[in-house]
Design an enzyme around this catalytic site. Structure first.
Site, PDB file in Angstrom:
ATOM      1  N   PRO A  60       0.847  -1.246  -0.121  1.00  0.00           N
ATOM      2  CA  PRO A  60       0.032   0.156   0.076  1.00  0.00           C
ATOM      3  C   PRO A  60       0.794   1.365  -0.040  1.00  0.00           C
ATOM      4  CG  PRO A  60      -0.906  -1.723   1.606  1.00  0.00           C
ATOM      5  CD  PRO A  60       0.454  -2.383   0.997  1.00  0.00           C
ATOM      6  N   GLU A 114       8.387 -10.151 -17.222  1.00  0.00           N
ATOM      7  CA  GLU A 114       6.982  -9.501 -16.980  1.00  0.00           C
ATOM      8  C   GLU A 114       6.727  -8.285 -18.018  1.00  0.00           C
ATOM      9  OE1 GLU A 114       4.002  -7.623 -13.500  1.00  0.00           O
ATOM     10  OE2 GLU A 114       6.205  -8.261 -13.124  1.00  0.00           O
TER      11      GLU A 114
END
Length: 379
Positions: free
Chosen positions: A127, A239
């Site tokens: 977060p 990725e």
């Protein structure tokens, strides 16, 4: 331009039939339901889709990145980035285990995932920070034969139903030198998961993970303690290349759907495609698609030849930016060509338009990619 071998052409044809039979008829329903059947993993594994690029001893097929490029292009035909994100989340969750995990850990995890019997995810983002991996705050302290994990992860693809989660944790001091990777089984006490609502990728399960004194065996350590940062960085290159390939493929899907619409749609007594302004849009889309494809194919060929130096890493970052920007532009133009229909749920262009921004953020934002490329190039 990549020239496909007979084996690659056969694989492409198998995938195309698989998408038409098992995925395309259900995409709209899965998107509205915000999920797809778990059984799809087993079906994908049965045709060898999940094992692309993995060692044969785990049930994989040891082939180069070209095969993943083919897979991205064919699955993109269904018009859902969320499907690719969740179905292939193992391609970011498993590589650290394959490269650095113990033999026991590899045998316990990898074969099940490649067989479609278990789902793998990667949990790095928190977060309080995204791509700044060196700032990870989730703490894992050693307690006898276990590690005890406390902290949070967010925006985790396949995070709700993953059976195996590769988690970045802090086991040492501040900075990159204190990062380790731990495997956390999905049913571990102390792990809580909550689903996140998103602008796009509706059918991809995305989770907020909370670790509260979550205890895992020390044998679940992936590689050496405090040496996980390098493994995460290596993982990012693959990725980002996959995100670039997916962006190119989805841009082509937007082009194809808009072109069919322009040929079928009549305005003021003539097909829409006969309007010069519309033809110019397609010319501009084609220009962006082909330049993206050429760059990605070159990077894939260099990867297959083992030429993955700092310049290659820099180009992967820049190609990811170029591909996602091209996708953004093509999706916007395709929706414009479809007009009101482009605003309706159920068209591929509408769904892809919603999903563009996550492609530009995932794997590292544009700003991070530019800075990474500059540093790799010594600028």
């Amino acid at each position: 331009m990549l020239k496909l071998t007979p084996e690659q052409q056969a694989f492409r044809d198998t995938l195309r039939a698989f998408v038409a039979r098992e995925i395309a008829p259900h995409v709209n329903a899965w998107d509205e339901a915000e999920g797809f059947p778990r059984d799809l993993y087993r079906k994908a594994a049965a045709i060898g889709l999940l094992g692309i690029g993995y060692p044969e001893r785990f049930g994989g097929t040891e082939v180069d990145f070209t095969w993943r490029l083919i897979a991205s292009a064919e699955l993109a035909r269904a018009g859902s980035g969320g499907l690719l994100a969740s179905l292939f989340s193992h391609n970011i969750g498993l590589p650290p285990i394959v490269a650095h995990g113990s033999e026991e850990l590899q045998q316990r995890v990898v074969p099940k995932v490649l067989a479609g019997e278990a789902i793998s995810a990667l949990a790095v983002t928190e977060p309080g920070g995204g791509s700044d991996v060196a700032a990870v705050t989730t703490r894992a302290r050693r307690d006898g034969d276990d590690y005890v994990i406390d902290g949070e992860k967010v925006f985790i693809t396949s995070g709700m139903r993953a059976d195996f989660i590769t988690v970045a944790v802090r086991t040492g001091g501040p900075g990159a030198g204190g990062i380790s990777l731990l495997l956390v089984e999905g049913d571990r006490p102390g792990l809580a998961r909550s689903s996140l609502k998103k602008m796009g990728w509706w059918m991809s399960d995305t989770a907020h993970l909370r670790f509260d004194k979550c205890r895992v065996p020390a044998a679940n350590l992936i590689g050496e303690e405090n040496r996980g940062f390098a493994a995460i960085m290596d993982n990012f290159n693959g990725e980002r290349l996959l995100l670039a390939a997916g962006s190119w493929a989805f841009a082509q899907v937007c082009y194809d759907e808009a072109l069919q619409w322009a040929r079928d749609r009549h305005t003021f007594g003539a097909p829409l495609i006969e309007r010069q302004v519309i033809r110019h849009k397609f010319a501009d889309m084609k220009m962006r698609i082909e330049s993206t494809r050429a760059w990605i194919f070159d990077l894939v060929e260099r990867h297959a030849a083992g030429r993955t130096d700092a310049a290659w890493v820099a180009e992967v970052a820049l190609a990811k930016n170029h591909a996602t920007q091209s996708l953004q532009w093509c999706a916007d133009q395709a929706v414009q060509i479809l007009g009101g229909m482009g605003f309706m749920r159920g068209t591929k262009c509408e769904r892809i338009y919603r999903e563009v921004k996550v492609m530009m953020i995932g794997g590292g934002s544009e700003e991070i990619m530019k800075d990474l490329a500059a540093r790799q190039l010594g600028l």
